[in-house]
Write a protein that holds these residues in place. Structure first.
Motif, PDB file in Angstrom:
ATOM      1  N   SER A 113       0.678  -1.430   0.058  1.00 14.28           N
ATOM      2  CA  SER A 113      -0.159   0.485  -0.372  1.00 14.28           C
ATOM      3  C   SER A 113       1.385   1.186   0.167  1.00 14.28           C
ATOM      4  CB  SER A 113      -0.716   0.336   1.480  1.00 14.28           C
ATOM      5  OG  SER A 113      -2.009  -1.474   1.104  1.00 14.28           O
ATOM      6  N   ILE A 114       2.173   1.573   0.495  1.00 11.00           N
ATOM      7  CA  ILE A 114       2.671   2.300   0.800  1.00 11.00           C
ATOM      8  C   ILE A 114       3.590   2.759  -0.641  1.00 11.00           C
ATOM      9  CG2 ILE A 114       4.529   2.872   1.809  1.00 11.00           C
ATOM     10  CD1 ILE A 114       4.886   1.350   3.933  1.00 11.00           C
ATOM     11  N   GLY A 115       3.822   1.280  -1.340  1.00  7.30           N
ATOM     12  CA  GLY A 115       4.021   1.582  -2.928  1.00  7.30           C
ATOM     13  C   GLY A 115       3.319   2.083  -4.325  1.00  7.30           C
ATOM     14  N   ASP A 137      10.017   3.948   5.391  1.00 13.09           N
ATOM     15  CA  ASP A 137       8.694   4.354   5.377  1.00 13.09           C
ATOM     16  C   ASP A 137       8.335   3.203   5.875  1.00 13.09           C
ATOM     17  OD1 ASP A 137       8.703   6.270   3.367  1.00 13.09           O
ATOM     18  OD2 ASP A 137       9.461   5.010   2.165  1.00 13.09           O
ATOM     19  N   ILE A 138       8.695   1.898   5.427  1.00 13.01           N
ATOM     20  CA  ILE A 138       8.371   0.336   6.757  1.00 13.01           C
ATOM     21  C   ILE A 138       8.268   0.593   7.970  1.00 13.01           C
ATOM     22  CG2 ILE A 138       8.781  -2.197   6.525  1.00 13.01           C
ATOM     23  CD1 ILE A 138      10.071  -1.990   4.052  1.00 13.01           C
ATOM     24  N   VAL A 139       9.645   0.980   8.956  1.00 14.94           N
ATOM     25  CA  VAL A 139       9.145   1.302  10.263  1.00 14.94           C
ATOM     26  C   VAL A 139       8.212   2.467  10.524  1.00 14.94           C
ATOM     27  CG1 VAL A 139      10.814   2.091  11.324  1.00 14.94           C
ATOM     28  CG2 VAL A 139      12.009   1.237  10.190  1.00 14.94           C
ATOM     29  N   SER A 140       7.799   3.507   9.408  1.00 10.62           N
ATOM     30  CA  SER A 140       7.481   4.471  10.030  1.00 10.62           C
ATOM     31  C   SER A 140       5.508   3.962   9.911  1.00 10.62           C
ATOM     32  CB  SER A 140       7.362   5.618   9.737  1.00 10.62           C
ATOM     33  OG  SER A 140       7.296   5.725   8.154  1.00 10.62           O
ATOM     34  N   GLU A 141       5.455   3.036   9.400  1.00  5.88           N
ATOM     35  CA  GLU A 141       3.537   2.270   8.671  1.00  5.88           C
ATOM     36  C   GLU A 141       3.123   2.183  10.094  1.00  5.88           C
ATOM     37  OE1 GLU A 141       1.077   1.389   6.127  1.00  5.88           O
ATOM     38  OE2 GLU A 141       2.879   3.232   6.194  1.00  5.88           O
ATOM     39  N   LYS A 142       2.640   2.529  10.640  1.00  8.28           N
ATOM     40  CA  LYS A 142       2.561   2.340  12.550  1.00  8.28           C
ATOM     41  C   LYS A 142       1.070   1.387  11.801  1.00  8.28           C
ATOM     42  CE  LYS A 142      -0.264   4.767  16.797  1.00  8.28           C
ATOM     43  NZ  LYS A 142      -0.755   5.169  16.685  1.00  8.28           N
ATOM     44  N   SER A 143       0.296   1.421  11.416  1.00  7.66           N
ATOM     45  CA  SER A 143      -1.024   0.331  10.834  1.00  7.66           C
ATOM     46  C   SER A 143      -0.458  -1.789  10.462  1.00  7.66           C
ATOM     47  CB  SER A 143      -2.024   0.882  10.513  1.00  7.66           C
ATOM     48  OG  SER A 143      -1.037   1.165   8.851  1.00  7.66           O
ATOM     49  N   ALA A 144       1.106  -1.079  10.143  1.00 14.43           N
ATOM     50  CA  ALA A 144       1.589  -2.440   9.953  1.00 14.43           C
ATOM     51  C   ALA A 144       1.770  -3.244  10.829  1.00 14.43           C
ATOM     52  CB  ALA A 144       2.796  -2.801   8.984  1.00 14.43           C
TER      53      ALA A 144
END
Length: 480
Positions: free
Chosen positions: A98-100, A325-332
């Motif tokens: 989803s980030i991508g 981006d991965i580290v900061s994806e809180k919901s994940a």
């Protein structure tokens, strides 16, 4: 953090069950573990605190209490076992997809292209909205991120072009557009295994409870007769039910064209993201199909979670996303702790024999009924009891083990079919209420769908979806 009745409700549930006399057929350890599990489910339903925290605390209590393993070392290994579950990492990894979509703006471009192509009349606009969700669904495991984060921000601009505002003028076109988007995401959430995070959680529960497992391709094929039919019918049924006053919408097509023009040609990252999604789809389908050999893999099987790791690595190497981006994806990461704890706790019920007891006790009144009758009753219970849940995942964790356990206790019951029908219903049931799934509050709060309308539409579409499960999916699964 504010302390209120919702904070203490799980403790009350735990204490009430803990102090209740142990039912015949169970020992104190089994009953007290169930008290912990029930308290966790209560906390998830009421959202007493962040869902990840609820699950983590429950897992800690169960582990320290030694309910599943009395030896402290073995109990710790049991607590940590869920963190190695491939389905949990599939969910987390797919969130990164989803980030991508978001960073590359590929998701926005896909939706705008469809609106420009099909949006010259209102019915065509409905199909554009539904197709936007359909194309994004295979690689977006959160219907909240997909429908709420990508589709909704785009379509929320459409009604105002025609002077359709929340309130008296909502019926011009706004009600139809919003409801079509919401009803469509319920279908796509069931059509693709990777379109709804709880799908993976439910499959993990089914695998641990009754040993059922399906591949990405098998999931899609099993639901495709109903899912593809509903993708065709949902915009049309919504058109009949919502009765939009505006019948043609050439201005919307022009607006989408202008937005696309402002975006310019596809960027490098969009092209890369597009290629990576195609690669993921290819590997999910061929890599999980025994009869198809993938030349460059050196094997004819590749796990769905491994595919996610491959694609994420390529996204990082090509610069579509950054590790930050991965580290900061809180919901994940909240989902990571949430699902890990929930799956471990749910499997614990089976390991200590609680599920077997439930199956034995609750199957007794069903003895004498035919397996098809019992299956319909169990699927109906599983589907419609969702009115009491605001989380599909907590619903699956609380109800699916019980339904499967009861079904497995019925002689000649096709448990695999029962499990698939329940799992396929997870996305569909999200349509029934304003709180049934992640995007529901967003569409409900838009003001374009009245309170009475939302409940009425939800019941109608819920009945249609449920009938489809019984009269299309069930015969299809039985025939196959």
């Amino acid at each position: 953090m504010k302390f209120g009745w919702k904070t203490f409700a799980p403790l009350v549930v735990w204490l009430a069950i803990y102090l209740w006399p142990v039912p015949p057929g169970l020992n104190a350890n089994q009953w007290h573990y169930f008290a912990v599990f029930a308290a966790v489910i209560t906390g998830l339903i009421l959202e007493s605190m962040p869902v990840g925290a609820v699950g983590f605390i429950g897992l800690t209590v169960a582990g320290v209490g030694g309910y599943v393993e009395s030896d402290p070392g073995k109990s710790l290994r049991w607590m940590l076992a869920g963190f190695a579950e491939s389905t949990v990492w599939l969910i987390v990894g797919a969130f990164v997809f989803s980030i991508g979509y978001r960073k590359s703006q590929l998701g926005r471009r896909i939706a705008l292209l469809l609106v420009r192509s099909l949006g010259t009349n209102t019915l065509g606009l409905g199909y554009a909205v539904a197709m936007s969700d359909f194309l994004l669904a295979p690689a977006t495991p959160s219907n909240t991120a997909r429908s709420g984060g990508i589709v909704y921000p785009i379509i929320s601009n459409i009604p105002r072009i025609y002077g359709s505002e929340p309130g008296p003028t909502a019926g011009k076109i706004g009600t139809y557009v919003m409801w079509t988007a919401f009803a469509a995401t319920a279908v796509t959430s069931s059509l693709f295994f990777t379109a709804l995070a709880p799908n993976a959680a439910a499959l993990a529960i089914a695998k641990k409870t009754v040993g059922i497992d399906v591949s990405w391709a098998q999931w899609f094929i099993g639901f495709a007769p109903l899912g593809l039919l509903l993708m065709i019918l949902v915009p049309l049924i919504s058109y009949v039910v919502c009765r939009p006053e505006v019948k043609r919408s050439p201005e919307i097509s022009a607006w989408a064209g202008k937005e696309l023009a402002d975006m310019g040609p596809m960027s490098r990252n969009e092209w890369i993201m597009f290629a990576l999604i195609l690669l993921a789809m290819f590997l999910w389908i061929t890599g999980s199909t025994p009869d198809i050999r993938v030349p460059f893999l050196g094997s004819n099987f590749i796990n769905a979670t491994t595919v996610v790791f491959i694609i994420i690595s390529l996204m990082l190497v090509t610069g579509v996303i950054e590790f930050h981006d991965i580290v900061s994806e809180k919901s994940a990461w909240e989902v990571f702790f949430y699902f890990t704890s929930l799956l471990t706790l749910a499997s614990g019920l089976n390991e200590i024999g609680f599920i077997k007891w439930v199956a034995t006790e609750y199957a007794k009144p069903l003895i004498g009924l035919s397996p098809p009758t019992v299956m319909v009753l169990l699927v109906a219970l599983f589907f419609w009891i969702h009115y009491f849940f605001s989380s599909i995942t907590s619903h699956a964790a609380a109800v699916l083990p019980v339904v499967l356990a009861v079904g497995s206790g019925i002689p000649d019951m096709p448990v695999a079919t029962l499990a698939l029908l329940c799992m396929y219903s997870l996305g569909l049931m999200g349509v029934i209420s304003p709180y049934a799934t992640g995007p529901a509050p967003m569409y409900f709060g838009s003001g374009y769908i009245g309170k009475g309308q939302f409940w009425g539409f939800g019941l109608l579409f819920g009945l249609i979806y449920f009938a489809g499960l019984l009269f299309i999916v069930l015969p299809w699964l039985t025939w196959r």
